[in-house]
Scaffold this active site. Sequence first.
Site, mmCIF file in Angstrom:
data_model
loop_
_atom_site.group_PDB
_atom_site.id
_atom_site.type_symbol
_atom_site.label_atom_id
_atom_site.label_comp_id
_atom_site.label_asym_id
_atom_site.label_seq_id
_atom_site.Cartn_x
_atom_site.Cartn_y
_atom_site.Cartn_z
ATOM 1 C CE1 TYR A 38 1.561 -0.739 12.456
ATOM 2 C CE2 TYR A 38 3.440 -0.937 10.986
ATOM 3 C CZ TYR A 38 2.597 -1.492 11.922
ATOM 4 O OH TYR A 38 2.793 -2.786 12.310
ATOM 5 C CD GLU A 39 -1.585 0.669 7.632
ATOM 6 O OE1 GLU A 39 -2.366 1.344 6.944
ATOM 7 O OE2 GLU A 39 -0.585 0.114 7.163
ATOM 8 N N GLY A 40 -2.561 5.312 10.129
ATOM 9 C CA GLY A 40 -3.311 6.407 10.739
ATOM 10 C C GLY A 40 -3.026 6.446 12.232
ATOM 11 C CG MET A 97 -1.802 1.181 1.394
ATOM 12 S SD MET A 97 -3.044 0.955 2.713
ATOM 13 C CE MET A 97 -2.004 0.779 4.157
#
Length: 589
Positions: A441-443, A164
Site C-alpha cells: 500500500y501507499e504505492g 485518504m
Amino acid sequence: MPEFNAPLRDMRFVLHEVFQGPALWARLPALAASVDGDTADAILEEAAKITGQLIAPLNRSGDEEGVHFAQGRVTTAQGFVQAWQTYREGGWVGLAGNPEYGGLGMPKMLAVQFEEMLYAANCSFSLYSALSAGCCLAIDAHASDALKATYLPALYSGQWAGTMCLTEPHAGTDLGIIRSKAEPQADGSYRVSGTKIFITGGDQNLTENIVHLVLAKLPDAPAGAKGISLFLVPKRLVGEDGSLGETNAVSCGSIEHKMGIKASATCVMNFDGAVGYLVGEPNRGLAAMFTMMNYERLSIGIQGIGCAEASYQNAARYARDRLQSRAATGPLASDKVADPIIVHADVRRMLLSMRALTEGGRAFATYVGLQLDIAKYAEQPEEREAAQRLVALLTPVAKAFFTDMGLESCVLGQQVFGGHGYIREWGQEQLVRDVRIAQIYEGTNGIQALDLLGRKVVADGGQSLALFANEIRSFCETRPPLCEPLLHALAQLESVSQWVREQATGDANAVGAASVEYLHLFGYVAYAYMWSRMAATARERREQEPAFYEAKLATATFYVERLLPRVLSLQASIRAGSAPLYQLPAELF
C-alpha cells in the site's frame, strides 16, 4: 506472550549523538522555542510507556478478534476505544502538527522515532493515527483558512480522524482513470459521488467524526491525472460553530478480510452525493494529495522498521534462552543439557542481519526526518531547497527499502524460532503477516522504484543523486571508519546510474527493468553511509559506555562485510539490461 520495549538508548544515540538534533533545532527559530534535548527525551520516554504498556498488549488480541462490520458500521477490537481515548488525551496525533491549530509542533526527527515505536507495538492501531496525521498535513498545506479552522483542531486532538480516499475498484496506481465525480453547488460546496476501496479507517468507533480526503473529477475536468481535484468530505456535517450535525451521504459498504493488520478497518466507501469542500485548486488535487501520500509513504516505510525491531527483540530473547545442540567449538554452557542457540553461526547471521538492517533503517529514517525539518524550517532558501531535493530523492527509497528489509527481517526472526516461529503464541507469524502489506500500500515498492530511477535519477539528470553523493564524500574527507567500502559502493551506484541513463535514451524498457534492483543498490549504499556515521560517533565515545559503543562498531562491521557486498550482484543484474525480461512471449507465461 511477546513484549515490546522501545529501543530508547539507540534512538537517543541516533537523535542526539549522530545527527545532533538539539543543535539543529536550536538554530531553527520555529523549533528553538518549543523543543530541546530534554524535551525530546521526555517525549520519547512517555512514548515508550504508552506504546509498550497500553498499545502493545492489544496487538495479539486485536489480530485475533479483528474488526466487526454490521448494519453499515465498523466496531474495533476490544480495548481499542479506551486505548484511543488515552492516546488522544496525550496529544500524540498532533505531535508534529501546526501549533496554530492545536498541534504540538515537534520536529519530524522526533516524530519518526515515535512512529517506529507505534508500529512496533501495534501496526493496526497505529494506522488510525498515521492516516489522521497525514490528513492534517494535506489540509494544513492546501485547504482554505476556514476549512483549517473548522477541521484541524479536532483532527489534531484525535477527537476526529482522517482518511485518504484514492483507489477505486478499477483504478489503483493509474488514478487518472478514476470515475468519482464532484458536482458544484450554489453555496460553494460540492456533491461527491463514487466508490473508493482499501480505505484505512474508512469507518470506526474510535472518534465521533471522520474526515475523508477524496479524489474526484469536476464535470468539466480534463482527461487523465490533470483533471483530478481534492475534496474534504466529513462523515458528519459540521456547523459554523464546529458542532456536529446530521450524517453525510457517505457510508461503509463492506470491510476487507485480510492477511494481516486485521484490527485495522479497511473499508469500501460509498459517496452518494455527499457534501464536500474543495481543497486547493480545481484540477490540482493530485498534487495536493501527494502532500499526504509522501507523508504516508515515509510512515509506512517506518512500519517496516518497527515490525523488524519487534521481531528482533523477540528473536534475540529466544536465542539466548532456547537450548539446542552444542557450540561448534565445544560446550559453552556445560551446566546445561545444551547450549543456547545464539552460539550457532547461522542464528548469529540472522540476528546480526536483522540488527544491522533495523538500526541502519532507524538512522536513515531519522536522517530523512532531519531533511524534512530543514526543508520546512530553515531560514535560508538555498538550504531549504537542497533539503527538499534530498527528501524527494530519498522518500521512495525509505518507503520501499525499509519495507523490503522489514519483511526480510521479520522472516529471519521467525526462522530463529524454528517451528515455534510458525505458532501464534510467539507473535512472529503475526509480524510477518502485518509487515507484508507495507510493501504494497501507499504505492507498491515497484512503483517507488520506478519513481526513484525514472523521475529522481534519469529525468533529473542525476543532479539530486550528485547532491547526496557529494554529502557522503564530504563526510568521508576525514577518513572516518568504514569510508573505504562506502566510497567504493557509492562509485558503483554512480556508475550504474550513468549506465541506466545512457540505456534509457534508446530502450524504453531500460528504467523499468533496472528499477527494483537499483532501489536496493541505492538502499544498501545509503545504509552504509548511515553505518559509517554511526561508527564514527561510536569510535569517538566508546570509552564512555564500552558495551553500547562496541556493540555498535561490531554491528557496523557486520553490515559492511556481510550485507553491503549485495551491491555486487545487484549491479550485475542491472547491467544485464531489459532483454532477458522480454525474450519470453506473453502467451507463453
